[in-house]
Enzyme design. Structure first.
Site, PDB file in Angstrom:
ATOM      1  N   TYR A   1      -1.606   0.349  10.676  1.00 36.31           N
ATOM      2  CA  TYR A   1      -1.772  -0.275   9.349  1.00 36.31           C
ATOM      3  C   TYR A   1      -0.678  -0.177   8.115  1.00 36.31           C
ATOM      4  CZ  TYR A   1      -3.596  -0.757   4.526  1.00 36.31           C
ATOM      5  OH  TYR A   1      -3.856  -1.513   3.184  1.00 36.31           O
TER       6      TYR A   1
ATOM      7  N   SER B   1       0.664  -1.129  -0.152  1.00 35.27           N
ATOM      8  CA  SER B   1      -0.089  -0.043   0.014  1.00 35.27           C
ATOM      9  C   SER B   1       0.819   1.133  -0.056  1.00 35.27           C
ATOM     10  CB  SER B   1      -1.108  -0.007   1.468  1.00 35.27           C
ATOM     11  OG  SER B   1      -1.375   1.257   1.374  1.00 35.27           O
TER      12      SER B   1
ATOM     13  N   GLU C   1       0.237   3.581   1.720  1.00 37.91           N
ATOM     14  CA  GLU C   1       0.409   3.955   3.205  1.00 37.91           C
ATOM     15  C   GLU C   1       1.467   3.741   3.694  1.00 37.91           C
ATOM     16  OE1 GLU C   1      -1.920   5.281   5.723  1.00 37.91           O
ATOM     17  OE2 GLU C   1      -2.619   5.967   3.928  1.00 37.91           O
TER      18      GLU C   1
END
Ligand code: NDP
Ligand code: GDR
Length: 317
Positions: A148, A124, A126
């Protein structure tokens, strides 16, 4: 010969679109599904007659070994995760166990039972978090900003490490945000699309939002699952950044979504601290040039078309 694929997270947004792509290509598709008191098959209801469902869980190594044995996969797509960033501050340990260590369990199950298979890890943007350069490419260092993001960075490096340690065909796809009418309801795009349609129909009078200045590189999920498949068709396994190369704010999404049904977002949106996060990632912007060059992949759906598609779908629902 018919190829076999094992998809974890098949009930999620990406799992359902990827299944459609693979069935279309003639694959036998096996989907790992976690046990639940009330199975939610909303996204794959229409696909159930054509797929093989295997009960298992990324927290349970024995179930993953069994799933790999049973499906004898040519390709494994590891899409399962606790995928909601905001919730990862509430359930950090579980997020680490499923989104992080779960990747290791899946890789080890493949290493033991199907070392010739090809592995896709759903990494991701992220992981870039508090970005160290803009735009972000395959060589941009990570600076995750949530449990996460930290867990995804672990899963990414586990994938790279299994590739380098055991010569497995394992790829990490570093995907930027991708959305669709099948997006989970708590994510900002789907939440806005649902909110707009409820307000338009007179069911609600306001929409409570968090940080509307946040910016994201948003694409259509149906386009992104094609990039996943393409990654596993290369001669050698590599990692790829997948995104649109455009960034938009939540505010812009609101403006287009309310505007699509003839409303002015400022009349309905209110700020609510409940939807704020302890830390933010403010400017995610992809450089997808490697995917374009080596995978011949480009996104097809534009930002305004994506917003319209999601609002239209909720208006019909
Ligand atoms: P979803 O949240 O829609 O789907 C997640 C899936 O994982 C669901 O099928 C869920 O099952 C399953 N799952 C959760 N926990 C477990 C577990 N313990 N064991 C087995 N299965 C489990 O995610 P998306 O489809 O949006 O994303 C797919 C993957 O890509 C995720 O890993 C996500 O983190 C990652 N990603 C997503 C991006 C995006 O913008 N969508 C961008 C970058 C990465 P159930 O239905 O039962 O809850
Ligand atoms: P994100 O997606 O955290 O980028 O993770 P999300 O849609 O939850 O948030 C995007 C941005 O919108 C801001 N925001 C709000 N978000 C939600 N959910 N609800 C609100 O009311 C709201 N108001 C403002 C957020 O603060 C954030 O900045 C998604 C997931 O799919 C991950 O699994 C994936 O890895 C990344 O995208 C790339």
């Amino acid at each position: 010969m018919t190829k076999s694929a094992l998809i974890t997270g098949i009930t999620g947004q990406d799992g359902s679109y990827l299944t459609e792509v693979l069935l279309e290509k003639g694959y036998t598709v096996h989907g790992l599904v976690q046990r639940s008191a009330n199975y939610q098959y909303e996204n794959i209801e229409h696909l159930l007659p054509d797929i093989h469902v295997i009960t298992g869980d990324l927290a349970d190594f024995s179930s993953l070994v069994r799933a790999v044995k049973q499906s004898a996969p040519d390709e494994i797509y590891n899409l399962a995760a606790q995928s909601f960033v905001k919730a990862s501050w509430d359930i950090p340990e579980l997020t680490g166990d499923i989104t992080g260590v779960g990747v290791c369990r899946m890789l080890e199950a493949m290493h033991l039972e199907a070392p010739e298979a090809r592995f896709y890890q759903a990494s991701s943007s992220e992981m870039f978090g508090k970005v160290l350069e803009t735009p972000q490419n395959e060589n941009t260092p990570f600076y995750p900003r949530s449990p996460y993001g930290v867990s995804k960075a672990y899963g990414h490096y586990a994938t790279v490490n299994y590739r380098e340690s055991f010569n497995l065909y394992a790829c990490s796809g570093i995907l930027f945000n991708h959305e669709s009418p099948r997006r989970g309801r708590e994510f900002v795009t789907r939440k806005i699309a649902i909110g707009v349609s409820r307000i338009k129909k007179g069911l609600d009078t306001q929409l409570k939002m968090g940080n509307i200045d946040a910016k994201r590189d948003w694409g259509f999920a149906g386009d992104y699952v094609v990039a996943m498949w393409k990654m596993l068709q290369q001669e050698t396994p590599e990692d790829f950044v997948v995104g649109t190369g455009e960034t938009h704010s939540v505010k812009e999404f609101l403006e287009l979504a309310f505007g699509h049904v003839g409303l002015n977002w400022q009349d309905y949106v209110v700020e609510d601290s409940e939807f704020m996060r302890p830390t933010e990632v403010d400017l995610l912007l992809s450089d997808p040039s490697k995917a374009k060059e080596k995978l011949d992949w480009t996104p097809k759906v534009s930002f305004p078309d994506l917003v319209a598609m999601m609002v239209d779908s909720e208006m019909k629902a």
